[in-house]
Design a protein around this motif. Structure first.
Motif, PDB file in Angstrom:
ATOM      1  N   PHE A 133      21.403  46.929   0.098  1.00  0.00           N
ATOM      2  CA  PHE A 133      21.421  47.008   1.564  1.00  0.00           C
ATOM      3  C   PHE A 133      22.837  46.808   2.089  1.00  0.00           C
ATOM      4  CE2 PHE A 133      16.907  46.852   1.670  1.00  0.00           C
ATOM      5  CZ  PHE A 133      16.487  45.881   0.766  1.00  0.00           C
ATOM      6  N   GLN A 139      25.839  37.618   7.165  1.00  0.00           N
ATOM      7  CA  GLN A 139      25.857  37.450   5.705  1.00  0.00           C
ATOM      8  C   GLN A 139      27.295  37.575   5.179  1.00  0.00           C
ATOM      9  OE1 GLN A 139      22.816  40.530   4.870  1.00  0.00           O
ATOM     10  NE2 GLN A 139      21.786  39.038   3.547  1.00  0.00           N
ATOM     11  N   ASP A 163      17.214  31.856   9.047  1.00  0.00           N
ATOM     12  CA  ASP A 163      15.764  31.839   9.224  1.00  0.00           C
ATOM     13  C   ASP A 163      15.068  32.552   8.064  1.00  0.00           C
ATOM     14  OD1 ASP A 163      13.838  32.029  12.279  1.00  0.00           O
ATOM     15  OD2 ASP A 163      13.572  31.027  10.386  1.00  0.00           O
ATOM     16  N   VAL A 164      13.773  32.362   8.013  1.00  0.00           N
ATOM     17  CA  VAL A 164      13.009  32.933   6.898  1.00  0.00           C
ATOM     18  C   VAL A 164      13.232  34.443   6.842  1.00  0.00           C
ATOM     19  CG1 VAL A 164      11.254  31.150   6.785  1.00  0.00           C
ATOM     20  CG2 VAL A 164      10.988  32.997   8.427  1.00  0.00           C
ATOM     21  N   GLY A 165      13.553  34.925   5.683  1.00  0.00           N
ATOM     22  CA  GLY A 165      13.714  36.374   5.493  1.00  0.00           C
ATOM     23  C   GLY A 165      15.045  36.919   5.953  1.00  0.00           C
ATOM     24  N   GLY A 167      17.901  36.736   4.476  1.00  0.00           N
ATOM     25  CA  GLY A 167      18.806  37.189   3.420  1.00  0.00           C
ATOM     26  C   GLY A 167      19.717  36.121   2.859  1.00  0.00           C
ATOM     27  N   LYS A 168      19.220  34.914   2.725  1.00  0.00           N
ATOM     28  CA  LYS A 168      20.038  33.819   2.158  1.00  0.00           C
ATOM     29  C   LYS A 168      20.245  34.023   0.651  1.00  0.00           C
ATOM     30  CE  LYS A 168      17.187  30.663   3.792  1.00  0.00           C
ATOM     31  NZ  LYS A 168      16.338  31.470   4.652  1.00  0.00           N
ATOM     32  N   GLU A 170      20.961  36.520  -1.239  1.00  0.00           N
ATOM     33  CA  GLU A 170      22.123  37.298  -1.661  1.00  0.00           C
ATOM     34  C   GLU A 170      23.388  36.456  -1.649  1.00  0.00           C
ATOM     35  OE1 GLU A 170      22.302  39.886  -3.248  1.00  0.00           O
ATOM     36  OE2 GLU A 170      24.442  40.365  -3.156  1.00  0.00           O
ATOM     37  N   GLU A 264      15.588  25.787  -0.296  1.00  0.00           N
ATOM     38  CA  GLU A 264      14.544  25.115   0.509  1.00  0.00           C
ATOM     39  C   GLU A 264      14.704  23.593   0.436  1.00  0.00           C
ATOM     40  OE1 GLU A 264      13.184  28.790   1.527  1.00  0.00           O
ATOM     41  OE2 GLU A 264      13.098  26.825   2.439  1.00  0.00           O
ATOM     42  N   PRO A 314      18.293  40.906   9.116  1.00  0.00           N
ATOM     43  CA  PRO A 314      18.699  42.215   8.602  1.00  0.00           C
ATOM     44  C   PRO A 314      18.273  43.314   9.578  1.00  0.00           C
ATOM     45  CG  PRO A 314      17.772  40.907   6.849  1.00  0.00           C
ATOM     46  CD  PRO A 314      17.562  40.151   8.129  1.00  0.00           C
ATOM     47  N   ARG A 317      14.677  44.674  11.329  1.00  0.00           N
ATOM     48  CA  ARG A 317      13.675  43.623  11.134  1.00  0.00           C
ATOM     49  C   ARG A 317      12.961  43.403  12.451  1.00  0.00           C
ATOM     50  NH1 ARG A 317      13.856  39.909   7.026  1.00  0.00           N
ATOM     51  NH2 ARG A 317      14.673  41.611   5.785  1.00  0.00           N
ATOM     52  N   GLY A 408       9.616  30.473   0.504  1.00  0.00           N
ATOM     53  CA  GLY A 408      10.434  31.477  -0.158  1.00  0.00           C
ATOM     54  C   GLY A 408       9.730  32.651  -0.786  1.00  0.00           C
ATOM     55  N   HIS A 410       8.389  36.016  -1.735  1.00  0.00           N
ATOM     56  CA  HIS A 410       8.794  37.249  -1.064  1.00  0.00           C
ATOM     57  C   HIS A 410       8.049  38.426  -1.640  1.00  0.00           C
ATOM     58  CE1 HIS A 410      11.145  40.424   0.542  1.00  0.00           C
ATOM     59  NE2 HIS A 410      11.329  40.876  -0.671  1.00  0.00           N
ATOM     60  N   ARG A 436       6.513  34.351   5.395  1.00  0.00           N
ATOM     61  CA  ARG A 436       6.207  35.066   4.157  1.00  0.00           C
ATOM     62  C   ARG A 436       5.953  36.548   4.454  1.00  0.00           C
ATOM     63  NH1 ARG A 436       9.259  33.196   2.153  1.00  0.00           N
ATOM     64  NH2 ARG A 436       9.552  31.694   3.773  1.00  0.00           N
ATOM     65  N   ARG A 439       9.210  40.644   6.047  1.00  0.00           N
ATOM     66  CA  ARG A 439      10.494  40.512   5.329  1.00  0.00           C
ATOM     67  C   ARG A 439      11.074  41.877   4.986  1.00  0.00           C
ATOM     68  NH1 ARG A 439      10.814  35.326   3.494  1.00  0.00           N
ATOM     69  NH2 ARG A 439      12.087  35.845   1.695  1.00  0.00           N
TER      70      ARG A 439
HETATM   71  N1  LIG Z   1      21.364  42.846   4.830  1.00  0.00           N
HETATM   72  C1  LIG Z   1      20.073  43.118   4.522  1.00  0.00           C
HETATM   73  N2  LIG Z   1      19.478  44.239   4.983  1.00  0.00           N
HETATM   74  C2  LIG Z   1      18.193  44.510   4.685  1.00  0.00           C
HETATM   75  N3  LIG Z   1      17.395  43.720   3.911  1.00  0.00           N
HETATM   76  C3  LIG Z   1      17.954  42.602   3.416  1.00  0.00           C
HETATM   77  C4  LIG Z   1      19.311  42.234   3.688  1.00  0.00           C
HETATM   78  N4  LIG Z   1      19.571  41.051   3.045  1.00  0.00           N
HETATM   79  C5  LIG Z   1      18.420  40.716   2.396  1.00  0.00           C
HETATM   80  N5  LIG Z   1      17.464  41.638   2.633  1.00  0.00           N
HETATM   81  C6  LIG Z   1      16.091  41.659   2.118  1.00  0.00           C
HETATM   82  O1  LIG Z   1      15.300  40.827   2.986  1.00  0.00           O
HETATM   83  C7  LIG Z   1      14.266  40.192   2.223  1.00  0.00           C
HETATM   84  C8  LIG Z   1      14.369  38.683   2.429  1.00  0.00           C
HETATM   85  O2  LIG Z   1      15.616  38.238   1.896  1.00  0.00           O
HETATM   86  P1  LIG Z   1      15.693  36.755   1.270  1.00  0.00           P
HETATM   87  O3  LIG Z   1      14.560  36.547   0.352  1.00  0.00           O
HETATM   88  O4  LIG Z   1      17.076  36.550   0.774  1.00  0.00           O
HETATM   89  O5  LIG Z   1      15.448  35.908   2.579  1.00  0.00           O
HETATM   90  P2  LIG Z   1      15.595  34.335   2.698  1.00  0.00           P
HETATM   91  O6  LIG Z   1      16.545  34.068   3.789  1.00  0.00           O
HETATM   92  O7  LIG Z   1      15.899  33.764   1.361  1.00  0.00           O
HETATM   93  O8  LIG Z   1      14.122  33.986   3.163  1.00  0.00           O
HETATM   94  P3  LIG Z   1      13.310  32.618   2.894  1.00  0.00           P
HETATM   95  O9  LIG Z   1      13.923  31.561   3.762  1.00  0.00           O
HETATM   96  O10 LIG Z   1      11.932  32.979   3.304  1.00  0.00           O
HETATM   97  O11 LIG Z   1      13.453  32.339   1.434  1.00  0.00           O
HETATM   98  C9  LIG Z   1      14.541  40.577   0.752  1.00  0.00           C
HETATM   99  O12 LIG Z   1      13.741  41.697   0.431  1.00  0.00           O
HETATM  100  C10 LIG Z   1      15.989  41.011   0.751  1.00  0.00           C
HETATM  101  O13 LIG Z   1      16.235  41.937  -0.262  1.00  0.00           O
END
Ligand SMILES: Nc1ncnc2c1ncn2[C@@H]1O[C@H](COP(=O)(O)OP(=O)(O)OP(=O)(O)O)[C@@H](O)[C@H]1O
Length: 683
Positions: A133, A139, A163-165, A167-168, A170, A264, A314, A317, A408, A410, A436, A439
């Motif tokens: 992505f 990020q 926040d949840v989802g 993209g932490k 990466e 977490e 992202p 979303r 977490g 996913h 959950r 995402r």
């Molecule tokens: N820049 C981006 N653009 C689009 N999708 C993304 C991007 N970064 C991450 N994602 C996707 O978004 C989804 C959620 O990412 P991730 O699991 O890292 O979230 P998180 O912040 O860790 O959430 P949680 O707090 O629920 O664990 C994954 O499928 C990830 O591949």
């Protein structure tokens, strides 16, 4: 980080509790405009015990904050009594202790040199290109902050709030890559077995094209396998080891650990975290959280811990549509059917293992079209792993589960979650559960069900569920952390003895005092309440207000007044001015005067001036005993302009001139302060 953004006072509603730095806990009862000798001024009305009223001028709003001390039916303080002063003094004494404790922790980590990572740009770019992505700007910013921390010779201790989802994960991947490139091992510590499995799958996939040995230890693995992994880790053959609390056991030996990723964090207890700090005191630590607990927030806001925020989701979303209602079979059937018929999957959260089979059968009868299976923590390890694997590969489409999916997990294709007995959960937990779904770019739905209207109507539960359903917007993690604090009690701030203080003066004021205490200790001075509460008194006998005709909404006016009262420099005033003009059009004179007085007050405060008066025929400036203006300059002023300036007592400089025009009056005083500014004795 401006904590006002998180706990700002402008989200006030009449009747809400407020704490005033000088007078204590009162009740906000709106605003009023009072006209004195033809000059209008706006005030915040606070009601205290015996229905006594306090009118707070809008330029003193930096003295008030939300009372979020979480004591139900807290008594209002009595104006003029010294009860509040005693409470405040006790809190200030405690805050000093906490501040020095926090600084000790911080100092220990700063003293302990950390490893300074170096990075091979070509290889790193190769790794980045594998990310499917485009990174969000947040990020990118956070990744740079993390890499720059890791390249410093100080042990990193950075908290990533997103926040949840958002993209932490990466961010963690890139930090892990840099550590491995420097021949360091990486530990990834997660709170649940499922999350360990998921992270393992993610890391394997993400590092597929790189010679990296990744392992996971949890109860999903046999003892034989776990021992073999631990041996390889001790020998340095494992580059990334993912695990639950097992990683904290003494039997886990490392060959060359360089980075700990804690996912977490709010799911780990204080003891776990202290243990981590004691084992890994000088390695780099990266902590990820979606719903920071007050202690974490507090440490970060007081500058003790580096904080990065991912506030934007992202691209594409969508916010999760959240419904709060009583259990209704037809509604459940419709929600499940809609999801499975669009090829999606459903989490059905039923947090009671004893009756979960019965619930699954009930659902199978209700929605025979669905393919249903059960997942919970009491299943045998290999059974649970199989269920989650089957769900991930869409071999069935409704997972009846317990909160084991909470953190977490996913599964991009799961975009409906139905939570029975939602009233049993805390805000942060509901937020994590809701996170959950949604995402990916699909519209997601969350149904918070309670079994009866009485549960829905109970004050605490209702507030909680309302808070989560009202906060659909993405990035609500911070706000919920505060709501949780307000609704469920002061929580763990800095150990239980501190939360007692926080309750008496409110979390916001406590945090403000703590921040000031830390600054004071850092710069070798004393935490002085005088410094926080003192404000240059400005009486220029001219209207300085945001007229109702200009900004009709009282809360919006309050928000601007509060921000003006809290500005820390001239640029912030300019930013506010641009915002006012862009939102409400050309400013009326009174608003201009308000902003100019704010600039004057800011400058006067920095010069150590106590009071400034101005009127048609001149005015006066009262200096505090330890003002910063060069005495020689003031004496020369008197000598050069004896008709204009003269001293009236030890600290009062009078000036006589025609200031009947308001703008001239303001400009004259601003110019005089500018001259003082050029002749200060600040060391
Ligand atoms: N820049 C981006 N653009 C689009 N999708 C993304 C991007 N970064 C991450 N994602 C996707 O978004 C989804 C959620 O990412 P991730 O699991 O890292 O979230 P998180 O912040 O860790 O959430 P949680 O707090 O629920 O664990 C994954 O499928 C990830 O591949």
């Amino acid at each position: 980080m401006n904590t006002d953004n998180i706990f700002n006072v402008n989200q006030l509603h009449e009747g809400q509790l407020i704490v005033h730095m000088e007078h204590g806990v009162g009740r906000y009862d709106g605003m009023t405009i009072i006209e004195t000798r033809g000059i209008k001024a706006e005030y915040v009305i606070l009601t205290y015990a015996d229905n006594d009223k306090l009118y707070v001028p809008v330029y003193s709003l930096h003295l008030i904050s939300n009372y979020d001390g979480c004591i139900d039916n807290v008594p209002l303080h009595k104006l003029g009594s010294d009860v509040w002063k005693r409470v405040r003094k006790k809190a200030v004494d405690k805050v000093r202790d906490v501040a020095s404790e926090l600084l000790d922790i911080y100092a220990q980590r700063t003293i302990k040199n950390g490893f300074s990572f170096s990075y091979n740009k070509k290889k790193y770019q190769l790794f980045c290109k594998q990310f499917p992505f485009e990174l969000t700007s947040d990020q990118c910013k956070v990744i740079n902050e993390v890499l720059s921390d890791m390249c410093k010779p100080i042990a990193m201790d950075r908290l990533i709030c997103g926040d949840v989802g958002f993209g932490k994960t990466e961010i963690a991947m890139r930090a892990a890559f840099l550590a491995i490139e420097n021949h360091k091992q990486v530990a990834v510590l997660v709170p649940t077995t499922l999350l360990a499995q998921q992270h393992f799958d993610n890391f394997i996939e993400r590092f597929a094209n790189f010679p990296v040995h990744i392992e996971m230890i949890s109860r999903f693995r046999s003892t034989k396998n776990r021992n073999q992994v631990l041996d390889h880790t001790a020998q340095g053959k494992v580059n990334i080891l993912i695990g639950t609390h097992i990683l904290l056991q003494n039997k886990v030996k490392w060959h060359n650990l360089g980075l700990l990723i804690l996912d977490e964090e709010h799911r780990f207890g204080v003891l776990h975290k202290e243990h981590i700090k004691s084992i890994y005191s000088n390695i780099d630590i990266l902590t990820l959280t979606a719903t920071p607990i007050p202690r974490t927030l507090n440490m970060a806001m007081s500058g003790i811990r580096n904080l990065s925020i991912i506030s934007k989701p992202p691209a594409k979303r969508l916010r999760i549509k959240t419904f709060l209602c009583e259990y209704n079979a037809l509604l459940v059937r419709k929600a499940i059917l809609r999801e499975v018929q669009r090829g999606g999957q459903v989490y059905y959260l039923y947090n009671n293992v004893k009756n979960i089979e019965k619930t699954a059968r009930r659902l199978a009868n209700l929605v025979p079209e669905a393919r249903i299976n059960i997942g919970h923590g009491k299943l045998k390890d290999r059974d649970l792993e199989k269920v989650m694997n089957d769900f991930y590969h869409q071999r069935f489409n409704v997972l009846v589960c317990t909160t084991i999916i909470e953190t977490g997990i996913h599964i991009a294709n799961a975009n409906t979650i139905i939570i029975e007995q939602a009233n049993q959960f805390g805000l942060a937990q509901l937020h994590q559960l809701r996170g959950r779904v949604g995402r990916s770019h699909h519209q997601a739905y969350a149904y918070l069900l309670t079994s009866s209207p009485k549960e829905l109507l109970s004050n605490d539960i209702h507030k909680r569920l309302e808070a989560i359903s009202s906060l659909e917007e993405l990035g609500a993690g911070f706000t919920l952390a505060k709501h949780d604090l307000e609704i469920r009690g002061s929580g763990e701030l800095l150990g239980s003895n501190q939360s007692g203080q926080m309750k008496t003066i409110g979390f916001t004021l406590y945090t403000k005092l703590l921040k000031n205490a830390i600054e004071a200790i850092k710069y070798g001075s004393e935490l002085s309440l005088e410094k926080i509460t003192s404000i240059t008194d400005i009486e220029l006998h001219l209207p300085a207000i945001l007229p109702e005709e200009y900004i009709p909404d009282v809360n919006t006016r309050l928000s601007f007044y509060k921000r003006l009262a809290s500005v820390e420099n001239y640029c912030e005033i300019e930013i506010l001015k641009k915002e006012l003009i862009s939102r409400f059009g050309v400013m009326p004179n009174e608003a201009h005067y308000l902003l100019m007085i704010t600039v004057i007050r800011q400058r006067a405060q920095n010069l150590g001036i106590q009071r400034i008066e101005g009127s048609n025929k001149g005015g006066a400036i009262n200096f505090s005993n330890n003002h910063y203006i060069d005495h020689t300059y003031i004496i020369n002023l008197l000598k050069q302009e004896p008709k204009i300036y003269r001293f009236d007592g030890q600290n009062k400089l009078k000036f006589i001139c025609d200031l009947s025009n308001f703008r001239t009056r303001l400009q004259y005083i601003a110019d005089l302060l500018e001259k003082f500014q050029q002749h200060t004795i600040k060391n």
